[in-house]
Design an enzyme around this catalytic site. Structure first.
Site, PDB file in Angstrom:
ATOM      1  N   ARG A  13      -0.922   0.175  -4.149  1.00 38.17           N
ATOM      2  CA  ARG A  13      -0.876   1.016  -2.927  1.00 38.17           C
ATOM      3  C   ARG A  13      -1.091   2.510  -3.242  1.00 38.17           C
ATOM      4  NH1 ARG A  13      -1.167  -3.248  -2.029  1.00 38.17           N
ATOM      5  NH2 ARG A  13       0.194  -4.671  -0.930  1.00 38.17           N
ATOM      6  N   SER A  35       4.637  -2.580   6.300  1.00 37.75           N
ATOM      7  CA  SER A  35       5.713  -2.260   5.360  1.00 37.75           C
ATOM      8  C   SER A  35       5.869  -0.753   5.243  1.00 37.75           C
ATOM      9  CB  SER A  35       5.391  -2.842   3.985  1.00 37.75           C
ATOM     10  OG  SER A  35       5.405  -4.248   4.056  1.00 37.75           O
ATOM     11  N   GLU A  61       5.649   3.929   1.697  1.00 33.04           N
ATOM     12  CA  GLU A  61       4.238   3.531   1.667  1.00 33.04           C
ATOM     13  C   GLU A  61       3.494   4.187   2.829  1.00 33.04           C
ATOM     14  OE1 GLU A  61       3.355  -0.698   1.113  1.00 33.04           O
ATOM     15  OE2 GLU A  61       1.758  -0.524   2.593  1.00 33.04           O
TER      16      GLU A  61
HETATM   17  C1  LIG Z   1       1.353  -5.346  11.263  1.00 32.77           C
HETATM   18  C2  LIG Z   1       0.896  -4.626  10.017  1.00 32.77           C
HETATM   19  C3  LIG Z   1       0.733  -5.324   8.840  1.00 32.77           C
HETATM   20  C4  LIG Z   1       0.294  -4.665   7.675  1.00 32.77           C
HETATM   21  N1  LIG Z   1       0.138  -5.386   6.536  1.00 32.77           N
HETATM   22  C5  LIG Z   1      -0.285  -4.778   5.415  1.00 32.77           C
HETATM   23  C6  LIG Z   1      -0.471  -5.510   4.204  1.00 32.77           C
HETATM   24  O1  LIG Z   1      -0.269  -6.719   4.137  1.00 32.77           O
HETATM   25  N2  LIG Z   1      -0.886  -4.842   3.104  1.00 32.77           N
HETATM   26  C7  LIG Z   1      -1.136  -3.509   3.124  1.00 32.77           C
HETATM   27  O2  LIG Z   1      -1.538  -2.966   2.100  1.00 32.77           O
HETATM   28  N3  LIG Z   1      -0.980  -2.787   4.260  1.00 32.77           N
HETATM   29  C8  LIG Z   1      -0.559  -3.379   5.396  1.00 32.77           C
HETATM   30  N4  LIG Z   1      -0.377  -2.645   6.548  1.00 32.77           N
HETATM   31  C9  LIG Z   1      -0.606  -1.193   6.519  1.00 32.77           C
HETATM   32  C10 LIG Z   1      -2.008  -0.737   6.930  1.00 32.77           C
HETATM   33  O3  LIG Z   1      -2.603  -1.675   7.820  1.00 32.77           O
HETATM   34  C11 LIG Z   1      -2.938  -0.538   5.739  1.00 32.77           C
HETATM   35  O4  LIG Z   1      -2.438   0.446   4.857  1.00 32.77           O
HETATM   36  C12 LIG Z   1      -4.343  -0.149   6.190  1.00 32.77           C
HETATM   37  O5  LIG Z   1      -5.241  -0.264   5.113  1.00 32.77           O
HETATM   38  C13 LIG Z   1      -4.398   1.290   6.755  1.00 32.77           C
HETATM   39  O6  LIG Z   1      -5.678   1.472   7.347  1.00 32.77           O
HETATM   40  P1  LIG Z   1      -5.853   2.467   8.590  1.00 32.77           P
HETATM   41  O7  LIG Z   1      -7.294   2.530   8.905  1.00 32.77           O
HETATM   42  O8  LIG Z   1      -4.956   2.055   9.700  1.00 32.77           O
HETATM   43  O9  LIG Z   1      -5.352   3.814   7.938  1.00 32.77           O
HETATM   44  P2  LIG Z   1      -4.580   5.000   8.670  1.00 32.77           P
HETATM   45  O10 LIG Z   1      -3.184   4.570   8.984  1.00 32.77           O
HETATM   46  O11 LIG Z   1      -5.400   5.523   9.770  1.00 32.77           O
HETATM   47  O12 LIG Z   1      -4.520   6.046   7.470  1.00 32.77           O
HETATM   48  C14 LIG Z   1      -3.749   5.770   6.313  1.00 32.77           C
HETATM   49  C15 LIG Z   1      -4.120   6.798   5.234  1.00 32.77           C
HETATM   50  O13 LIG Z   1      -5.461   6.548   4.843  1.00 32.77           O
HETATM   51  C16 LIG Z   1      -6.236   7.734   5.008  1.00 32.77           C
HETATM   52  N5  LIG Z   1      -7.594   7.374   5.403  1.00 32.77           N
HETATM   53  C17 LIG Z   1      -7.990   6.668   6.495  1.00 32.77           C
HETATM   54  N6  LIG Z   1      -9.321   6.553   6.512  1.00 32.77           N
HETATM   55  C18 LIG Z   1      -9.784   7.216   5.420  1.00 32.77           C
HETATM   56  C19 LIG Z   1     -11.083   7.450   4.878  1.00 32.77           C
HETATM   57  N7  LIG Z   1     -12.185   7.010   5.490  1.00 32.77           N
HETATM   58  N8  LIG Z   1     -11.175   8.156   3.726  1.00 32.77           N
HETATM   59  C20 LIG Z   1     -10.066   8.628   3.104  1.00 32.77           C
HETATM   60  N9  LIG Z   1      -8.813   8.435   3.572  1.00 32.77           N
HETATM   61  C21 LIG Z   1      -8.679   7.732   4.716  1.00 32.77           C
HETATM   62  C22 LIG Z   1      -5.530   8.523   6.077  1.00 32.77           C
HETATM   63  O14 LIG Z   1      -5.849   9.906   5.977  1.00 32.77           O
HETATM   64  C23 LIG Z   1      -4.077   8.236   5.754  1.00 32.77           C
HETATM   65  O15 LIG Z   1      -3.610   9.053   4.724  1.00 32.77           O
HETATM   66  C24 LIG Z   1       0.030  -3.288   7.718  1.00 32.77           C
HETATM   67  C25 LIG Z   1       0.191  -2.579   8.918  1.00 32.77           C
HETATM   68  C26 LIG Z   1       0.612  -3.224  10.063  1.00 32.77           C
HETATM   69  C27 LIG Z   1       0.753  -2.468  11.349  1.00 32.77           C
END
Ligand SMILES: Cc1cc2nc3c(=O)[nH]c(=O)nc-3n(C[C@H](O)[C@H](O)[C@H](O)COP(=O)(O)OP(=O)(O)OC[C@H]3O[C@@H](n4cnc5c(N)ncnc54)[C@H](O)[C@@H]3O)c2cc1C
Length: 308
Positions: free
Chosen positions: A175, A229, A300
Protein backbone atom coordinates in the site's frame (compact mmCIF):
# COMPACT_ATOMS: atom_id res chain seq x y z
CA UNK A 1 -26.54 23.47 -5.15
CA UNK A 2 -23.52 25.58 -4.27
CA UNK A 3 -21.64 25.04 -7.50
CA UNK A 4 -20.55 27.44 -10.17
CA UNK A 5 -19.20 26.50 -13.56
CA UNK A 6 -16.93 28.76 -15.47
CA UNK A 7 -16.85 28.07 -19.18
CA UNK A 8 -14.40 30.82 -20.13
CA UNK A 9 -11.23 28.99 -19.14
CA UNK A 10 -7.90 30.78 -19.28
CA UNK A 11 -7.08 29.04 -22.59
CA UNK A 12 -9.79 28.71 -25.28
CA UNK A 13 -8.22 25.44 -26.47
CA UNK A 14 -9.23 23.73 -23.21
CA UNK A 15 -12.13 21.30 -23.67
CA UNK A 16 -12.77 20.18 -20.08
CA UNK A 17 -15.02 21.60 -17.37
CA UNK A 18 -13.87 23.90 -14.58
CA UNK A 19 -15.99 23.83 -11.42
CA UNK A 20 -15.69 26.47 -8.72
CA UNK A 21 -16.25 25.74 -5.00
CA UNK A 22 -16.94 22.14 -5.87
CA UNK A 23 -18.25 20.14 -2.88
CA UNK A 24 -15.86 17.22 -2.59
CA UNK A 25 -18.44 15.05 -0.80
CA UNK A 26 -19.90 14.43 -4.30
CA UNK A 27 -16.62 12.78 -5.31
CA UNK A 28 -15.73 10.79 -2.19
CA UNK A 29 -17.06 7.41 -1.12
CA UNK A 30 -17.38 8.68 2.47
CA UNK A 31 -19.86 11.27 1.12
CA UNK A 32 -18.59 14.04 3.38
CA UNK A 33 -15.91 16.75 3.30
CA UNK A 34 -15.44 20.38 2.28
CA UNK A 35 -15.26 22.07 -1.12
CA UNK A 36 -12.32 22.47 -3.49
CA UNK A 37 -11.57 26.03 -4.62
CA UNK A 38 -11.44 24.75 -8.18
CA UNK A 39 -12.00 21.34 -9.76
CA UNK A 40 -11.23 20.47 -13.36
CA UNK A 41 -12.71 17.59 -15.32
CA UNK A 42 -10.32 17.06 -18.25
CA UNK A 43 -11.73 15.99 -21.60
CA UNK A 44 -8.81 13.60 -22.19
CA UNK A 45 -5.09 13.21 -21.43
CA UNK A 46 -3.93 15.98 -23.76
CA UNK A 47 -6.52 18.32 -22.29
CA UNK A 48 -5.31 17.51 -18.75
CA UNK A 49 -1.74 18.26 -19.86
CA UNK A 50 -2.76 21.56 -21.43
CA UNK A 51 -4.76 22.54 -18.33
CA UNK A 52 -1.75 21.93 -16.07
CA UNK A 53 0.34 24.19 -18.32
CA UNK A 54 -2.16 27.05 -17.83
CA UNK A 55 -1.98 26.94 -14.00
CA UNK A 56 0.21 29.42 -12.10
CA UNK A 57 3.42 27.78 -10.87
CA UNK A 58 2.49 27.95 -7.19
CA UNK A 59 -1.01 26.51 -7.55
CA UNK A 60 -1.41 23.32 -5.48
CA UNK A 61 -2.82 20.44 -7.55
CA UNK A 62 -4.54 17.32 -6.18
CA UNK A 63 -5.66 14.35 -8.26
CA UNK A 64 -8.82 12.59 -7.12
CA UNK A 65 -9.92 9.36 -8.78
CA UNK A 66 -13.07 7.78 -7.39
CA UNK A 67 -12.34 9.14 -3.92
CA UNK A 68 -12.58 5.68 -2.35
CA UNK A 69 -9.48 6.08 -0.20
CA UNK A 70 -9.68 9.75 0.63
CA UNK A 71 -10.88 12.03 3.42
CA UNK A 72 -11.15 15.75 2.65
CA UNK A 73 -11.36 17.88 5.78
CA UNK A 74 -14.47 20.07 6.26
CA UNK A 75 -12.59 23.29 5.43
CA UNK A 76 -11.99 21.99 1.92
CA UNK A 77 -9.06 22.17 -0.47
CA UNK A 78 -7.11 25.31 -1.38
CA UNK A 79 -5.95 24.92 -4.95
CA UNK A 80 -7.15 22.84 -7.86
CA UNK A 81 -8.46 19.30 -7.88
CA UNK A 82 -8.23 17.26 -11.07
CA UNK A 83 -11.22 14.91 -11.16
CA UNK A 84 -9.48 11.95 -12.74
CA UNK A 85 -12.26 9.46 -13.39
CA UNK A 86 -14.14 8.94 -16.62
CA UNK A 87 -16.39 6.18 -17.89
CA UNK A 88 -15.10 7.02 -21.39
CA UNK A 89 -11.37 6.80 -20.59
CA UNK A 90 -9.34 4.60 -22.96
CA UNK A 91 -8.63 0.91 -22.37
CA UNK A 92 -7.37 -1.56 -25.01
CA UNK A 93 -5.09 -4.49 -25.60
CA UNK A 94 -1.71 -3.28 -26.82
CA UNK A 95 -0.18 -6.51 -28.11
CA UNK A 96 0.02 -8.78 -25.07
CA UNK A 97 -0.30 -5.86 -22.64
CA UNK A 98 -3.48 -4.28 -21.33
CA UNK A 99 -3.32 -0.50 -21.63
CA UNK A 100 -5.63 1.48 -19.36
CA UNK A 101 -5.80 5.17 -18.67
CA UNK A 102 -5.52 6.12 -15.01
CA UNK A 103 -9.11 7.42 -15.18
CA UNK A 104 -10.54 3.94 -15.87
CA UNK A 105 -12.31 2.29 -12.91
CA UNK A 106 -10.31 -0.71 -11.63
CA UNK A 107 -13.30 -3.13 -11.73
CA UNK A 108 -13.58 -2.41 -15.48
CA UNK A 109 -9.98 -3.58 -15.93
CA UNK A 110 -10.85 -6.84 -14.16
CA UNK A 111 -13.82 -7.50 -16.46
CA UNK A 112 -12.00 -6.38 -19.62
CA UNK A 113 -9.06 -8.69 -18.93
CA UNK A 114 -11.41 -11.59 -18.15
CA UNK A 115 -13.53 -11.23 -21.31
CA UNK A 116 -10.37 -10.99 -23.41
CA UNK A 117 -9.14 -14.30 -22.00
CA UNK A 118 -6.61 -13.09 -19.43
CA UNK A 119 -6.30 -14.21 -15.82
CA UNK A 120 -4.83 -12.39 -12.83
CA UNK A 121 -6.80 -9.13 -12.93
CA UNK A 122 -9.80 -10.51 -11.02
CA UNK A 123 -8.76 -8.98 -7.68
CA UNK A 124 -9.28 -5.50 -9.16
CA UNK A 125 -13.02 -6.18 -9.42
CA UNK A 126 -13.49 -5.51 -5.71
CA UNK A 127 -11.42 -2.33 -5.51
CA UNK A 128 -13.86 0.51 -6.20
CA UNK A 129 -11.32 3.13 -7.33
CA UNK A 130 -9.53 4.14 -10.52
CA UNK A 131 -6.41 2.68 -12.08
CA UNK A 132 -4.63 5.90 -11.01
CA UNK A 133 -5.69 5.38 -7.39
CA UNK A 134 -4.70 1.70 -7.55
CA UNK A 135 -1.25 2.65 -8.86
CA UNK A 136 -0.79 5.40 -6.25
CA UNK A 137 -1.85 3.10 -3.39
CA UNK A 138 -0.52 -0.20 -4.77
CA UNK A 139 -4.04 -1.40 -4.08
CA UNK A 140 -4.51 -5.10 -3.59
CA UNK A 141 -6.42 -7.92 -1.99
CA UNK A 142 -6.52 -11.72 -1.80
CA UNK A 143 -2.75 -11.95 -2.20
CA UNK A 144 -2.45 -9.78 -5.34
CA UNK A 145 -1.21 -6.23 -5.68
CA UNK A 146 -1.56 -3.75 -8.54
CA UNK A 147 2.18 -3.33 -9.13
CA UNK A 148 2.70 -7.11 -9.46
CA UNK A 149 1.17 -6.63 -12.89
CA UNK A 150 2.56 -3.28 -14.06
CA UNK A 151 4.97 -3.34 -17.00
CA UNK A 152 5.33 0.43 -17.42
CA UNK A 153 3.39 3.64 -16.80
CA UNK A 154 2.69 6.96 -18.47
CA UNK A 155 3.11 9.94 -16.16
CA UNK A 156 1.69 13.44 -16.43
CA UNK A 157 3.98 16.12 -15.05
CA UNK A 158 3.09 19.38 -13.28
CA UNK A 159 4.51 21.20 -16.28
CA UNK A 160 2.03 19.37 -18.54
CA UNK A 161 4.28 16.77 -20.16
CA UNK A 162 3.55 13.09 -20.71
CA UNK A 163 6.52 10.85 -19.85
CA UNK A 164 6.84 7.04 -19.89
CA UNK A 165 8.45 5.43 -16.87
CA UNK A 166 9.40 1.88 -15.95
CA UNK A 167 8.90 -0.11 -12.75
CA UNK A 168 12.50 0.61 -11.76
CA UNK A 169 11.59 4.29 -11.36
CA UNK A 170 9.45 3.40 -8.31
CA UNK A 171 9.96 1.84 -4.90
CA UNK A 172 6.99 -0.42 -4.36
CA UNK A 173 5.78 -1.74 -1.02
CA UNK A 174 2.55 -2.81 0.69
CA UNK A 175 0.00 0.00 0.00
CA UNK A 176 2.93 2.31 -0.61
CA UNK A 177 4.63 3.66 -3.73
CA UNK A 178 7.52 6.10 -3.89
CA UNK A 179 8.65 7.76 -7.09
CA UNK A 180 12.44 7.76 -7.21
CA UNK A 181 12.90 10.72 -9.56
CA UNK A 182 9.95 13.07 -8.88
CA UNK A 183 7.46 13.81 -6.12
CA UNK A 184 4.48 11.54 -6.77
CA UNK A 185 1.28 13.55 -6.31
CA UNK A 186 3.03 16.94 -6.54
CA UNK A 187 5.29 16.87 -9.63
CA UNK A 188 3.93 13.82 -11.44
CA UNK A 189 0.74 11.77 -11.55
CA UNK A 190 -0.25 8.54 -13.25
CA UNK A 191 -1.83 9.05 -16.65
CA UNK A 192 -1.97 5.42 -17.84
CA UNK A 193 -0.44 1.99 -17.31
CA UNK A 194 0.43 -1.13 -19.28
CA UNK A 195 -0.38 -4.34 -17.37
CA UNK A 196 0.73 -7.88 -18.10
CA UNK A 197 -1.72 -10.67 -17.29
CA UNK A 198 -1.38 -14.34 -18.20
CA UNK A 199 -3.62 -16.13 -20.67
CA UNK A 200 -6.53 -17.77 -18.94
CA UNK A 201 -10.04 -18.96 -19.40
CA UNK A 202 -12.69 -16.33 -19.78
CA UNK A 203 -15.40 -18.31 -17.94
CA UNK A 204 -13.06 -19.14 -15.03
CA UNK A 205 -11.95 -15.50 -14.66
CA UNK A 206 -15.56 -14.25 -14.71
CA UNK A 207 -16.55 -16.88 -12.14
CA UNK A 208 -13.63 -15.81 -9.92
CA UNK A 209 -14.79 -12.16 -10.12
CA UNK A 210 -18.29 -13.17 -9.06
CA UNK A 211 -16.92 -15.22 -6.17
CA UNK A 212 -14.66 -12.36 -4.96
CA UNK A 213 -17.54 -9.88 -5.07
CA UNK A 214 -19.76 -12.24 -3.08
CA UNK A 215 -17.05 -12.59 -0.43
CA UNK A 216 -16.87 -8.79 -0.18
CA UNK A 217 -20.62 -8.34 0.14
CA UNK A 218 -20.57 -10.87 2.99
CA UNK A 219 -17.61 -9.29 4.83
CA UNK A 220 -17.87 -5.54 4.24
CA UNK A 221 -20.43 -2.89 5.24
CA UNK A 222 -21.08 -1.83 1.65
CA UNK A 223 -24.53 -0.34 2.27
CA UNK A 224 -23.08 2.61 4.21
CA UNK A 225 -20.62 5.25 2.93
CA UNK A 226 -17.06 4.06 3.72
CA UNK A 227 -13.53 4.16 2.34
CA UNK A 228 -12.51 0.52 2.65
CA UNK A 229 -9.81 -0.37 5.14
CA UNK A 230 -8.85 2.68 7.16
CA UNK A 231 -5.56 1.28 8.50
CA UNK A 232 -2.81 -0.81 6.94
CA UNK A 233 -2.41 -4.26 8.41
CA UNK A 234 0.64 -4.27 10.69
CA UNK A 235 3.26 -6.94 9.86
CA UNK A 236 1.95 -10.37 10.83
CA UNK A 237 -1.39 -9.12 12.12
CA UNK A 238 -4.67 -7.56 11.08
CA UNK A 239 -5.79 -4.04 11.95
CA UNK A 240 -9.39 -5.32 12.19
CA UNK A 241 -8.40 -7.94 14.79
CA UNK A 242 -6.60 -5.36 16.94
CA UNK A 243 -9.48 -2.87 16.75
CA UNK A 244 -12.02 -5.54 17.62
CA UNK A 245 -9.86 -6.75 20.53
CA UNK A 246 -10.12 -3.23 21.99
CA UNK A 247 -13.91 -3.49 21.96
CA UNK A 248 -14.20 -0.69 19.44
CA UNK A 249 -16.70 -2.28 17.05
CA UNK A 250 -19.71 0.04 16.95
CA UNK A 251 -17.86 2.88 18.70
CA UNK A 252 -19.07 6.21 17.31
CA UNK A 253 -18.06 9.86 17.26
CA UNK A 254 -20.83 12.04 15.84
CA UNK A 255 -21.97 10.36 12.64
CA UNK A 256 -18.80 8.28 12.19
CA UNK A 257 -18.83 4.71 13.49
CA UNK A 258 -16.46 1.75 13.57
CA UNK A 259 -18.34 -0.83 11.51
CA UNK A 260 -19.85 -3.76 13.41
CA UNK A 261 -19.36 -5.89 10.28
CA UNK A 262 -15.66 -5.14 9.68
CA UNK A 263 -13.69 -3.33 12.40
CA UNK A 264 -11.17 -1.80 9.97
CA UNK A 265 -13.99 0.08 8.23
CA UNK A 266 -15.37 3.41 9.45
CA UNK A 267 -18.87 4.09 8.16
CA UNK A 268 -20.60 7.41 7.79
CA UNK A 269 -23.82 6.35 9.49
CA UNK A 270 -26.93 7.94 7.95
CA UNK A 271 -24.50 10.01 5.86
CA UNK A 272 -24.47 12.62 8.64
CA UNK A 273 -20.87 12.34 9.75
CA UNK A 274 -18.48 15.21 9.13
CA UNK A 275 -14.88 14.75 8.03
CA UNK A 276 -13.94 15.89 11.57
CA UNK A 277 -16.04 13.07 13.08
CA UNK A 278 -14.20 10.55 10.91
CA UNK A 279 -10.74 12.01 11.59
CA UNK A 280 -11.42 12.17 15.35
CA UNK A 281 -12.57 8.55 15.30
CA UNK A 282 -9.41 7.55 13.38
CA UNK A 283 -7.31 9.24 16.08
CA UNK A 284 -9.33 7.60 18.86
CA UNK A 285 -8.87 4.14 17.32
CA UNK A 286 -5.12 4.71 16.87
CA UNK A 287 -4.72 5.91 20.45
CA UNK A 288 -6.77 3.04 21.90
CA UNK A 289 -4.95 0.33 19.91
CA UNK A 290 -1.59 1.82 20.90
CA UNK A 291 -2.40 1.98 24.61
CA UNK A 292 -4.24 -1.37 24.85
CA UNK A 293 -2.33 -3.47 22.30
CA UNK A 294 0.98 -1.65 21.98
CA UNK A 295 0.67 -1.43 18.20
CA UNK A 296 0.94 1.81 16.26
CA UNK A 297 -1.57 1.62 13.43
CA UNK A 298 -0.70 3.43 10.20
CA UNK A 299 -3.54 5.09 8.30
CA UNK A 300 -4.10 3.71 4.80
CA UNK A 301 -6.68 6.34 3.79
CA UNK A 302 -5.25 9.67 2.71
CA UNK A 303 -6.36 12.81 4.56
CA UNK A 304 -6.10 16.18 2.82
CA UNK A 305 -7.53 19.68 3.05
CA UNK A 306 -8.02 22.29 5.75
CA UNK A 307 -9.78 22.20 9.10
CA UNK A 308 -12.63 24.76 9.12
C1 LIG B 1 -15.69 -0.74 -0.21
C2 LIG B 1 -14.22 -0.51 -0.43
C3 LIG B 1 -13.36 -1.58 -0.54
C4 LIG B 1 -11.98 -1.38 -0.75
N1 LIG B 1 -11.17 -2.46 -0.86
C5 LIG B 1 -9.85 -2.29 -1.07
C6 LIG B 1 -8.98 -3.41 -1.20
O1 LIG B 1 -9.38 -4.56 -1.14
N2 LIG B 1 -7.66 -3.17 -1.40
C7 LIG B 1 -7.16 -1.91 -1.50
O2 LIG B 1 -5.96 -1.77 -1.71
N3 LIG B 1 -7.97 -0.83 -1.39
C8 LIG B 1 -9.29 -0.98 -1.18
N4 LIG B 1 -10.12 0.12 -1.05
C9 LIG B 1 -9.53 1.46 -1.10
C10 LIG B 1 -9.53 2.13 -2.48
O3 LIG B 1 -10.60 1.63 -3.28
C11 LIG B 1 -8.22 1.93 -3.23
O4 LIG B 1 -7.13 2.48 -2.52
C12 LIG B 1 -8.28 2.55 -4.63
O5 LIG B 1 -7.20 2.10 -5.40
C13 LIG B 1 -8.28 4.10 -4.58
O6 LIG B 1 -8.56 4.57 -5.89
P1 LIG B 1 -9.32 5.97 -6.09
O7 LIG B 1 -9.37 6.24 -7.54
O8 LIG B 1 -10.63 5.94 -5.38
O9 LIG B 1 -8.31 6.94 -5.36
P2 LIG B 1 -8.67 8.26 -4.55
O10 LIG B 1 -9.33 7.88 -3.26
O11 LIG B 1 -9.37 9.21 -5.42
O12 LIG B 1 -7.20 8.77 -4.22
C14 LIG B 1 -6.35 8.04 -3.36
C15 LIG B 1 -4.93 8.61 -3.48
O13 LIG B 1 -4.46 8.32 -4.79
C16 LIG B 1 -4.07 9.53 -5.43
N5 LIG B 1 -4.35 9.43 -6.86
C17 LIG B 1 -5.55 9.21 -7.46
N6 LIG B 1 -5.41 9.20 -8.79
C18 LIG B 1 -4.09 9.44 -9.04
C19 LIG B 1 -3.31 9.53 -10.23
N7 LIG B 1 -3.86 9.43 -11.44
N8 LIG B 1 -1.98 9.76 -10.10
C20 LIG B 1 -1.41 9.90 -8.88
N9 LIG B 1 -2.10 9.81 -7.72
C21 LIG B 1 -3.43 9.58 -7.81
C22 LIG B 1 -4.87 10.61 -4.77
O14 LIG B 1 -4.23 11.88 -4.91
C23 LIG B 1 -4.90 10.13 -3.33
O15 LIG B 1 -3.73 10.47 -2.65
C24 LIG B 1 -11.49 -0.07 -0.86
C25 LIG B 1 -12.36 1.02 -0.76
C26 LIG B 1 -13.71 0.83 -0.55
C27 LIG B 1 -14.64 2.00 -0.48
Amino acid sequence: MHMAEQRHLSNPALRGRLLLHEPMRKHLSWRTGGAADRAYVPADLEDAALFLRTLPAGEPVHFVGLGSNLLVRDGGIRGTVILAHSSRAAMRMDGELLYAEARVASPKVARYAAVHGYAGAEFLAGIPGTVGGALAMNAGCYGSETWDRVERVLMLSRSGKLVERGRADFDIAYRHVVHKCARLGADEWFAAAWFRFEHGERAAALARIKELLQQRIAAQPLALPNAGSVFRNPPGDYAARLIEACGLKGYAIGGARVSEKHANFIVNAQGRGSAADIENLIEHVKHTVLTQQGVELVTEVRIIGDKP
